[in-house]
Each structure stands twice: as structure tokens, then as C-alpha cells.
Design a protein around this motif. Sequence first.
Motif, short mmCIF file in Angstrom:
data_model
loop_
_atom_site.label_atom_id
_atom_site.label_comp_id
_atom_site.label_asym_id
_atom_site.label_seq_id
_atom_site.Cartn_x
_atom_site.Cartn_y
_atom_site.Cartn_z
N MET A 229 0.85 -1.17 0.00
CA MET A 229 0.00 0.00 0.00
C MET A 229 0.90 1.23 0.00
SD MET A 229 -3.24 0.93 2.41
CE MET A 229 -3.80 -0.73 2.25
N LEU A 230 0.50 2.21 -0.78
CA LEU A 230 1.29 3.43 -0.92
C LEU A 230 0.52 4.63 -0.39
CD1 LEU A 230 2.42 2.81 -4.59
CD2 LEU A 230 3.81 2.47 -2.54
N GLN A 231 1.23 5.51 0.30
CA GLN A 231 0.67 6.79 0.73
C GLN A 231 0.94 7.77 -0.41
OE1 GLN A 231 -0.89 7.09 3.78
NE2 GLN A 231 -1.62 9.06 3.06
N VAL A 232 -0.14 8.30 -1.00
CA VAL A 232 0.00 9.16 -2.17
C VAL A 232 -0.60 10.52 -1.88
CG1 VAL A 232 -0.64 9.43 -4.61
CG2 VAL A 232 -0.08 7.17 -3.72
N GLU A 233 0.18 11.55 -2.15
CA GLU A 233 -0.28 12.93 -1.94
C GLU A 233 -0.76 13.52 -3.26
OE1 GLU A 233 3.13 14.85 -0.27
OE2 GLU A 233 2.90 13.83 1.66
N GLY A 234 -1.79 14.34 -3.17
CA GLY A 234 -2.28 15.06 -4.34
C GLY A 234 -3.62 14.60 -4.87
N MET A 235 -4.13 13.48 -4.35
CA MET A 235 -5.46 13.03 -4.77
C MET A 235 -6.51 13.86 -4.04
SD MET A 235 -5.38 8.88 -4.98
CE MET A 235 -5.01 8.63 -3.26
N SER A 236 -7.48 14.37 -4.78
CA SER A 236 -8.48 15.22 -4.13
C SER A 236 -9.93 14.81 -4.43
CB SER A 236 -8.27 16.67 -4.55
OG SER A 236 -8.39 16.79 -5.96
N CYS A 237 -10.11 13.81 -5.29
CA CYS A 237 -11.48 13.45 -5.66
C CYS A 237 -11.52 12.04 -6.23
CB CYS A 237 -12.04 14.44 -6.67
SG CYS A 237 -11.14 14.45 -8.24
N SER A 238 -12.72 11.57 -6.53
CA SER A 238 -12.86 10.24 -7.10
C SER A 238 -12.27 10.17 -8.51
CB SER A 238 -14.32 9.80 -7.10
OG SER A 238 -15.10 10.69 -7.88
N GLY A 239 -12.22 11.29 -9.19
CA GLY A 239 -11.57 11.33 -10.51
C GLY A 239 -10.09 11.00 -10.41
N CYS A 240 -9.45 11.47 -9.34
CA CYS A 240 -8.04 11.13 -9.11
C CYS A 240 -7.89 9.64 -8.88
CB CYS A 240 -7.51 11.89 -7.89
SG CYS A 240 -7.45 13.68 -8.06
N GLU A 241 -8.81 9.06 -8.13
CA GLU A 241 -8.78 7.61 -7.89
C GLU A 241 -8.87 6.86 -9.21
OE1 GLU A 241 -11.19 7.90 -3.64
OE2 GLU A 241 -12.14 6.96 -5.37
N GLN A 242 -9.79 7.27 -10.05
CA GLN A 242 -9.98 6.61 -11.33
C GLN A 242 -8.76 6.78 -12.23
OE1 GLN A 242 -13.65 8.20 -12.84
NE2 GLN A 242 -14.90 7.02 -11.42
N ARG A 243 -8.20 7.96 -12.22
CA ARG A 243 -7.02 8.22 -13.05
C ARG A 243 -5.86 7.32 -12.64
NH1 ARG A 243 -3.55 13.79 -13.68
NH2 ARG A 243 -2.26 13.03 -15.38
N LEU A 244 -5.60 7.24 -11.33
CA LEU A 244 -4.51 6.38 -10.87
C LEU A 244 -4.79 4.92 -11.18
CD1 LEU A 244 -3.30 7.91 -7.51
CD2 LEU A 244 -2.05 7.68 -9.65
N GLY A 245 -6.03 4.51 -11.03
CA GLY A 245 -6.39 3.14 -11.36
C GLY A 245 -6.09 2.82 -12.80
N THR A 246 -6.46 3.72 -13.69
CA THR A 246 -6.21 3.53 -15.12
C THR A 246 -4.72 3.47 -15.42
OG1 THR A 246 -8.27 4.64 -15.69
CG2 THR A 246 -6.59 4.50 -17.42
N VAL A 247 -3.98 4.39 -14.85
CA VAL A 247 -2.53 4.45 -15.08
C VAL A 247 -1.84 3.18 -14.58
CG1 VAL A 247 -0.43 5.63 -14.27
CG2 VAL A 247 -2.35 6.97 -15.11
N LEU A 248 -2.19 2.75 -13.39
CA LEU A 248 -1.50 1.61 -12.79
C LEU A 248 -1.92 0.28 -13.40
CD1 LEU A 248 -1.43 2.80 -9.09
CD2 LEU A 248 0.48 2.70 -10.71
N ARG A 249 -3.15 0.16 -13.85
CA ARG A 249 -3.59 -1.09 -14.48
C ARG A 249 -2.88 -1.36 -15.80
NH1 ARG A 249 -8.48 0.87 -12.49
NH2 ARG A 249 -9.16 -0.31 -10.68
N ARG A 250 -2.28 -0.34 -16.37
CA ARG A 250 -1.52 -0.49 -17.61
C ARG A 250 -0.12 -1.08 -17.38
NH1 ARG A 250 -3.26 5.35 -19.99
NH2 ARG A 250 -5.33 4.75 -20.69
N VAL A 251 0.30 -1.13 -16.13
CA VAL A 251 1.62 -1.68 -15.80
C VAL A 251 1.54 -3.20 -15.82
CG1 VAL A 251 3.41 -1.85 -14.02
CG2 VAL A 251 2.21 0.33 -14.39
N GLU A 252 2.47 -3.83 -16.52
CA GLU A 252 2.48 -5.28 -16.61
C GLU A 252 2.63 -5.89 -15.22
OE1 GLU A 252 5.02 -8.85 -18.71
OE2 GLU A 252 5.21 -6.81 -19.47
N GLY A 253 1.77 -6.85 -14.92
CA GLY A 253 1.82 -7.55 -13.64
C GLY A 253 0.85 -7.02 -12.60
N VAL A 254 0.22 -5.87 -12.86
CA VAL A 254 -0.75 -5.32 -11.91
C VAL A 254 -2.07 -6.05 -12.08
CG1 VAL A 254 -2.09 -3.27 -11.29
CG2 VAL A 254 0.35 -3.07 -11.75
#
Length: 69
Positions: free
Chosen positions: A1-26
Motif C-alpha cells: 500500500m502506498l501513501q499518495v499525496e495530491g489526490m483530491s477526488c474520485s476522478g483522481c482515484e480513477q485516473r490512478l487506477g487507469t494508469v496503474l492497471r496499464r503496468v504489466e503484472g498489476v
Amino acid sequence: MLQVEGMSCSGCEQRLGTVLRRVEGVRGVVADHTCGRVEVRVDPAVTDRTVLVERIEAAGYRVAEEVSR
């Protein structure tokens, strides 16, 4: 689990989800902007997590630390 600064809304959650799901092995991502944490489930063979931090920071957020469960 990572502590991430700068997320302010559910859109940020969705954006990070999209970005990280593109990483091989996630396998899955759960982001929570209210507590600033991102849980990333990866294949056991993935030992180098620096790519996760790089992708998060490239998306405009800052990884403060890795949080133990």
C-alpha cells in the motif's frame, strides 16, 4: 500500500487506477483519496515496484511512503 499525496477526488482515484492497471503484472488497484492511500495488487513475480512509483509521479501525484498493512 502506498501513501499518495495530491489526490483530491474520485476522478483522481480513477485516473490512478487507469494508469496503474496499464503496468504489466498489476492485478488490481484500489485508490482512496480521503485517506490518500493506493493499494496495488501485483503478480508475485513482480519484485521491482519502482515502476509503480514512477507512473504515479508521472500522473502528477507524489508517493510519500510505502505503508505496511
